[in-house]
Write a protein that holds these residues in place. Structure first.
Motif, PDB file in Angstrom:
ATOM      1  N   UNK A 133      75.628   9.954  47.163  1.00 20.88           N
ATOM      2  CA  UNK A 133      76.502   8.870  46.710  1.00 20.88           C
ATOM      3  C   UNK A 133      77.954   9.165  47.064  1.00 20.88           C
ATOM      4  N   UNK A 134      78.387  10.403  46.905  1.00 16.87           N
ATOM      5  CA  UNK A 134      79.757  10.763  47.266  1.00 16.87           C
ATOM      6  C   UNK A 134      79.996  10.598  48.768  1.00 16.87           C
ATOM      7  N   UNK A 135      78.985  10.951  49.571  1.00 15.66           N
ATOM      8  CA  UNK A 135      79.113  10.796  51.021  1.00 15.66           C
ATOM      9  C   UNK A 135      79.192   9.326  51.404  1.00 15.66           C
ATOM     10  N   UNK A 136      78.342   8.508  50.816  1.00 14.01           N
ATOM     11  CA  UNK A 136      78.355   7.069  51.103  1.00 14.01           C
ATOM     12  C   UNK A 136      79.665   6.438  50.652  1.00 14.01           C
ATOM     13  N   UNK A 137      80.153   6.894  49.509  1.00 14.27           N
ATOM     14  CA  UNK A 137      81.410   6.377  48.972  1.00 14.27           C
ATOM     15  C   UNK A 137      82.577   6.739  49.891  1.00 14.27           C
ATOM     16  N   UNK A 161      66.748   8.891  29.149  1.00 13.44           N
ATOM     17  CA  UNK A 161      68.055   8.239  29.168  1.00 13.44           C
ATOM     18  C   UNK A 161      69.183   9.261  29.227  1.00 13.44           C
ATOM     19  N   UNK A 162      68.975  10.440  28.650  1.00 13.88           N
ATOM     20  CA  UNK A 162      69.995  11.484  28.740  1.00 13.88           C
ATOM     21  C   UNK A 162      70.156  11.960  30.188  1.00 13.88           C
ATOM     22  N   UNK A 163      69.047  12.118  30.899  1.00  6.71           N
ATOM     23  CA  UNK A 163      69.108  12.544  32.298  1.00  6.71           C
ATOM     24  C   UNK A 163      69.805  11.495  33.157  1.00  6.71           C
ATOM     25  N   UNK A 164      69.468  10.231  32.942  1.00  5.74           N
ATOM     26  CA  UNK A 164      70.086   9.153  33.717  1.00  5.74           C
ATOM     27  C   UNK A 164      71.583   9.086  33.450  1.00  5.74           C
ATOM     28  N   UNK A 165      71.976   9.235  32.198  1.00  7.73           N
ATOM     29  CA  UNK A 165      73.405   9.213  31.875  1.00  7.73           C
ATOM     30  C   UNK A 165      74.141  10.376  32.538  1.00  7.73           C
ATOM     31  N   UNK A 166      73.524  11.533  32.566  1.00  5.69           N
ATOM     32  CA  UNK A 166      74.159  12.693  33.209  1.00  5.69           C
ATOM     33  C   UNK A 166      74.322  12.448  34.699  1.00  5.69           C
ATOM     34  N   UNK A 167      73.331  11.830  35.325  1.00  6.59           N
ATOM     35  CA  UNK A 167      73.438  11.483  36.748  1.00  6.59           C
ATOM     36  C   UNK A 167      74.578  10.496  36.976  1.00  6.59           C
ATOM     37  N   UNK A 168      74.680   9.504  36.101  1.00  9.78           N
ATOM     38  CA  UNK A 168      75.661   8.431  36.283  1.00  9.78           C
ATOM     39  C   UNK A 168      77.090   8.852  35.950  1.00  9.78           C
ATOM     40  N   UNK A 169      77.246   9.983  35.287  1.00 15.39           N
ATOM     41  CA  UNK A 169      78.590  10.429  34.903  1.00 15.39           C
ATOM     42  C   UNK A 169      79.416  10.879  36.100  1.00 15.39           C
ATOM     43  N   UNK A 170      78.758  11.057  37.255  1.00 17.04           N
ATOM     44  CA  UNK A 170      79.442  11.674  38.383  1.00 17.04           C
ATOM     45  C   UNK A 170      80.169  10.766  39.344  1.00 17.04           C
ATOM     46  N   UNK A 171      79.930   9.451  39.307  1.00 13.46           N
ATOM     47  CA  UNK A 171      80.524   8.570  40.315  1.00 13.46           C
ATOM     48  C   UNK A 171      80.626   7.150  39.767  1.00 13.46           C
ATOM     49  N   UNK A 172      81.713   6.472  40.093  1.00 15.50           N
ATOM     50  CA  UNK A 172      81.943   5.121  39.578  1.00 15.50           C
ATOM     51  C   UNK A 172      80.908   4.123  40.072  1.00 15.50           C
ATOM     52  N   UNK A 173      80.225   4.440  41.176  1.00 17.72           N
ATOM     53  CA  UNK A 173      79.237   3.521  41.737  1.00 17.72           C
ATOM     54  C   UNK A 173      77.838   3.738  41.165  1.00 17.72           C
TER      55      UNK A 173
END
Length: 288
Positions: A133-137, A161-173
């Protein structure tokens, strides 16, 4: 900001009324008061891009928001480099289809544990998703686009849901897809009250912030489950398995959240989406 409702795919009633293709879906959905639709590429990207453009134009004309579901084969924890390459390709191809459709969200299943320890599988999946995601961004490919890892319903799948939230914490997209049927199945029917749903949504606000939680993606359906989690999707007329939508609607109204809500019922997607919108609007009206 408006809360949007719609089906994942075309319902039995859509076909029963003589409709043949998804190009006919936008007017059909609008006539039923629905304003969102999710197109699934679960079995792979089998569609000419020109067809995607035509479908996207038809939905745009009716003002219906589009999301896409990436192939089910995605596994960011795979130890196989060939399969991992395909996983990355499913995301990048999905972005190309988002552009063709004029859609803004790509839902995907994060990973499976396989033979690895869950903690190890999650760590590597999270790192790989973040790197991609960072590379695409950085290449400017994600402008106006959200990638939406989904909460999963089986024990061997990465996606609490905890795992998904941790994944989503890393990038605005990255924003979460809360599949509450999956969460309920994985936790053996834990979602019963407003507070059960509110706990998850408040946790999201705490971890990724109100702004991203406010635009979260939601899948909702009743789901039959067993000891290992999800078995099959059901319709709202099922009286044995949950979850029920009313308490989720109460939590959304109380927290002033406006997600996009997609019905994944078994065949009755549009009917159940319309029922969710009715419940939500009735509750909202009481607060105004």
């Amino acid at each position: 900001m408006q809360t949007l409702f719609g089906p994942a795919g075309n319902s039995e009633s859509f076909h029963a009324e003589g409709n043949k293709t998804t190009l006919q879906a936008p007017k059909w959905l609008k006539a039923r008061g629905l304003d969102a639709f999710e197109y699934s590429f679960g079995r792979g990207y089998i569609m000419p891009t020109e067809t995607a453009r035509k479908i996207g134009d038809a939905f745009k004309e009716e003002g219906i928001a589009l999301s896409l579901h990436a192939p089910y084969f995605i596994n960011f924890a795979s130890p196989d480099e060939v399969l991992l390459g395909k996983t990355r390709g499913y995301i990048t191809t999905g972005i190309k289809f988002l552009r063709a459709f004029g859609a803004d969200r790509l839902v995907f299943h994060p990973a499976s544990c396989g033979k690895a320890e869950r903690s190890d599988a999650f760590k590597i999946a999270k790192e790989r998703i973040s790197e991609l995601v960072n590379a695409l961004d950085s290449e400017g490919l994600l402008e106006g686009i959200y990638l939406c890892p989904e909460t999963m319903g089986k024990q061997m799948q990465i996606g609490t849901y905890e795992e998904v939230l941790e994944i989503c914490a890393g990038n605005a997209h990255l924003i979460p897809t809360f599949d509450f049927g999956h969460i309920n199945a994985l936790t053996q029917g834990s979602l019963k009250t407003k507070d059960d749903f509110k706990k998850i949504l408040q946790r999201s606000i705490d971890v990724i912030g109100y702004e991203k939680t406010n635009i979260a993606h939601i899948h909702f359906s009743k789901i039959q489950f067993g000891e290992k989690g999800e078995i099959r999707h059901l319709n709202f007329d099922d009286e044995i398995y949950g979850p029920n939508f009313q308490p989720l609607a109460e939590a959304l109204v109380e927290l002033d959240l406006h997600p996009r809500i997609i019905s994944e019922s078994a065949g009755h997607m549009a009917k159940d989406a319309a029922e969710m919108k009715r419940i939500y609007k009735k509750l909202l009206a009481k607060t105004q």
